[in-house]
Design an enzyme around this catalytic site. Structure first.
Site, PDB file in Angstrom:
ATOM      1  N   ASP A  48      -7.409  -3.436  -0.477  1.00 27.22           N
ATOM      2  CA  ASP A  48      -8.417  -3.321  -1.020  1.00 27.22           C
ATOM      3  C   ASP A  48      -9.667  -2.394  -0.180  1.00 27.22           C
ATOM      4  O   ASP A  48     -10.222  -3.978   0.719  1.00 27.22           O
ATOM      5  CB  ASP A  48      -9.013  -3.892  -2.328  1.00 27.22           C
ATOM      6  CG  ASP A  48      -9.486  -2.391  -3.007  1.00 27.22           C
ATOM      7  OD1 ASP A  48      -7.972  -1.619  -3.836  1.00 27.22           O
ATOM      8  OD2 ASP A  48     -10.844  -2.917  -3.593  1.00 27.22           O
ATOM      9  N   HIS A  64     -12.974  -2.674   9.538  1.00 27.14           N
ATOM     10  CA  HIS A  64     -12.829  -3.935   8.816  1.00 27.14           C
ATOM     11  C   HIS A  64     -11.445  -4.502   8.823  1.00 27.14           C
ATOM     12  O   HIS A  64     -11.273  -5.020   8.390  1.00 27.14           O
ATOM     13  CB  HIS A  64     -13.817  -2.920   7.227  1.00 27.14           C
ATOM     14  CG  HIS A  64     -12.988  -1.856   7.516  1.00 27.14           C
ATOM     15  ND1 HIS A  64     -12.376  -0.902   8.702  1.00 27.14           N
ATOM     16  CD2 HIS A  64     -12.434  -1.146   6.176  1.00 27.14           C
ATOM     17  CE1 HIS A  64     -12.845   0.374   7.858  1.00 27.14           C
ATOM     18  NE2 HIS A  64     -11.723   0.256   6.640  1.00 27.14           N
ATOM     19  N   ARG A  65     -10.922  -3.417   8.680  1.00 26.28           N
ATOM     20  CA  ARG A  65      -9.610  -4.200   7.969  1.00 26.28           C
ATOM     21  C   ARG A  65      -8.720  -4.487   9.446  1.00 26.28           C
ATOM     22  O   ARG A  65      -8.037  -5.824   8.726  1.00 26.28           O
ATOM     23  CB  ARG A  65      -8.632  -2.985   8.855  1.00 26.28           C
ATOM     24  CG  ARG A  65      -7.345  -2.703   8.176  1.00 26.28           C
ATOM     25  CD  ARG A  65      -6.532  -1.839   7.671  1.00 26.28           C
ATOM     26  NE  ARG A  65      -7.065  -1.336   5.906  1.00 26.28           N
ATOM     27  CZ  ARG A  65      -8.014  -0.354   6.037  1.00 26.28           C
ATOM     28  NH1 ARG A  65      -7.655   0.685   7.398  1.00 26.28           N
ATOM     29  NH2 ARG A  65      -8.590  -0.301   4.852  1.00 26.28           N
ATOM     30  N   THR A  79       1.016  -0.728  -0.206  1.00 25.07           N
ATOM     31  CA  THR A  79      -0.059  -0.216   0.165  1.00 25.07           C
ATOM     32  C   THR A  79       0.691   1.494   0.135  1.00 25.07           C
ATOM     33  O   THR A  79       1.690   1.391   0.790  1.00 25.07           O
ATOM     34  CB  THR A  79      -1.160   0.515   1.443  1.00 25.07           C
ATOM     35  OG1 THR A  79      -1.568   1.611   1.079  1.00 25.07           O
ATOM     36  CG2 THR A  79      -0.093  -0.022   2.772  1.00 25.07           C
ATOM     37  N   GLY A 103      -9.628   9.202   5.004  1.00 15.18           N
ATOM     38  CA  GLY A 103     -10.847   8.995   4.763  1.00 15.18           C
ATOM     39  C   GLY A 103     -12.700   9.517   4.926  1.00 15.18           C
ATOM     40  O   GLY A 103     -12.398  10.108   5.579  1.00 15.18           O
TER      41      GLY A 103
HETATM   42  P1  ITT Z   1      -3.868   1.479  -1.449  1.00 12.05           P
HETATM   43  O1  ITT Z   1      -4.381   1.098  -3.173  1.00 12.05           O
HETATM   44  O2  ITT Z   1      -2.265   1.802  -1.960  1.00 12.05           O
HETATM   45  O3  ITT Z   1      -3.804   0.988  -0.313  1.00 12.05           O
HETATM   46  P2  ITT Z   1      -5.566   3.733  -1.591  1.00 12.05           P
HETATM   47  O4  ITT Z   1      -6.453   4.714  -0.712  1.00 12.05           O
HETATM   48  O5  ITT Z   1      -5.831   3.923  -2.604  1.00 12.05           O
HETATM   49  O6  ITT Z   1      -4.079   2.817  -1.303  1.00 12.05           O
HETATM   50  P3  ITT Z   1      -7.865   1.807  -2.062  1.00 12.05           P
HETATM   51  O7  ITT Z   1      -7.788   1.545  -3.495  1.00 12.05           O
HETATM   52  O8  ITT Z   1      -7.901   0.166  -1.050  1.00 12.05           O
HETATM   53  O9  ITT Z   1      -6.217   2.419  -1.418  1.00 12.05           O
HETATM   54  O10 ITT Z   1      -9.226   3.105  -1.626  1.00 12.05           O
HETATM   55  C1  ITT Z   1      -9.589   2.614  -0.223  1.00 12.05           C
HETATM   56  C2  ITT Z   1      -9.988   3.959   0.057  1.00 12.05           C
HETATM   57  O11 ITT Z   1     -12.221   3.146   0.946  1.00 12.05           O
HETATM   58  C3  ITT Z   1      -9.783   4.972   0.788  1.00 12.05           C
HETATM   59  O12 ITT Z   1      -8.655   6.156   0.226  1.00 12.05           O
HETATM   60  C4  ITT Z   1     -10.487   5.400   1.523  1.00 12.05           C
HETATM   61  O13 ITT Z   1     -11.168   6.202   0.683  1.00 12.05           O
HETATM   62  C5  ITT Z   1     -11.657   4.806   1.871  1.00 12.05           C
HETATM   63  N1  ITT Z   1     -11.126   3.506   3.301  1.00 12.05           N
HETATM   64  C6  ITT Z   1     -10.625   2.384   3.334  1.00 12.05           C
HETATM   65  N2  ITT Z   1     -10.754   1.885   4.007  1.00 12.05           N
HETATM   66  C7  ITT Z   1     -10.813   3.360   5.352  1.00 12.05           C
HETATM   67  C8  ITT Z   1     -10.992   4.046   6.280  1.00 12.05           C
HETATM   68  O14 ITT Z   1     -10.506   2.240   7.468  1.00 12.05           O
HETATM   69  N3  ITT Z   1     -11.597   4.503   6.872  1.00 12.05           N
HETATM   70  C9  ITT Z   1     -12.049   5.809   5.985  1.00 12.05           C
HETATM   71  N4  ITT Z   1     -12.007   5.027   4.625  1.00 12.05           N
HETATM   72  C10 ITT Z   1     -10.809   4.219   4.406  1.00 12.05           C
END
Ligand code: ITT
Length: 201
Positions: free
Chosen positions: A70, A176-177, A8, A149
């Site tokens: 993801d 969720h993570r 990530t 986020g």
């Molecule tokens: P990587 O692909 O490099 O891991 P990314 O931020 O682009 O980084 P994703 O494509 O998985 O990752 O998009 C995840 C998005 O969903 C993230 O940027 C947030 O907007 C939202 N998100 C995911 N988990 C979250 C959390 O725990 N709290 C708040 N928003 C979250």
């Protein structure tokens, strides 16, 4: 000590993983430790496809056991949008939050869930994927400064505070993570001897 790559470039996700894996016997790297690597655009249609692709690509590049995450927010009244497009739903976090709030105006169902799929790749192969879900509600206006986020508008089930009003430790108890990671760690523990024989870890 085993080096594992968290595939990530999202430093917030990485901080959560570091805290969650703090007691494990691993040294955790992120893609920020591999500045020559550029992640491919996400082209999957599900969290699982995107997680698998991210894990596989990074594993091939870094040549280390790798996992990718993801994740995103599914809002019931928006037909589960933004879903896999959560990171691409606006130009920055504030813009993405405002879009969700705007699209929810006048809708009575404010239920939503965060979804996280973790994919593990070893020796250029995706071994398994694991899903974690946290149900909750979207509030009317953002609250809290922590997290990242969509955290300021999401109140997890059974709580009155948003994820952004909780400490990282509190969020990591129920997120969720954390749920997806718990399943992944249980799998690794159960399968460690098989993985060790097969992949010489
Ligand atoms: P990587 O692909 O490099 O891991 P990314 O931020 O682009 O980084 P994703 O494509 O998985 O990752 O998009 C995840 C998005 O969903 C993230 O940027 C947030 O907007 C939202 N998100 C995911 N988990 C979250 C959390 O725990 N709290 C708040 N928003 C979250």
């Amino acid at each position: 000590m085993t080096v594992i790559v968290a595939a990530t470039a999202n430093s917030h996700k990485f901080e959560e993983y570091k805290a969650l894996l703090g007691s494990e016997d691993v040294e955790l790297h992120s893609l920020l430790d591999y500045p020559g690597y550029t992640a491919a655009p996400e082209t999957g249609t599900t969290f699982k496809e995107n997680a698998a692709q991210k894990a596989l690509d990074a594993c091939k590049y870094c040549d280390r056991p790798t996992f990718a995450d993801d994740s995103g927010l599914e809002v019931t009244a928006l037909n589960n949008a933004p879903g896999i497009y959560s990171a691409r739903y606006g130009k920055d976090d504030a813009d993405r939050i405002n879009r969700v709030l705007r699209e929810l105006e006048g809708k009575s169902d404010r239920s939503a869930r965060f979804v996280c799929v973790i994919a593990i790749a070893i020796n250029g192969e995706v071994i398994e994927t694991f899903e974690g879900v946290m149900e909750g509600t979207i509030i009317e206006a953002p609250r809290g400064e922590n997290g990242f986020g969509y955290d300021p508008i999401f109140v997890p089930e059974g709580e009155s505070r948003t994820f952004a009003e909780m400490t990282q430790e509190e969020k990591n108890q129920i997120s969720h993570r954390a749920r997806a990671l718990k399943k992944a760690l249980e799998f690794i523990e159960d399968e460690m001897s098989v993985l060790d024989d097969e992949f010489d870890l």
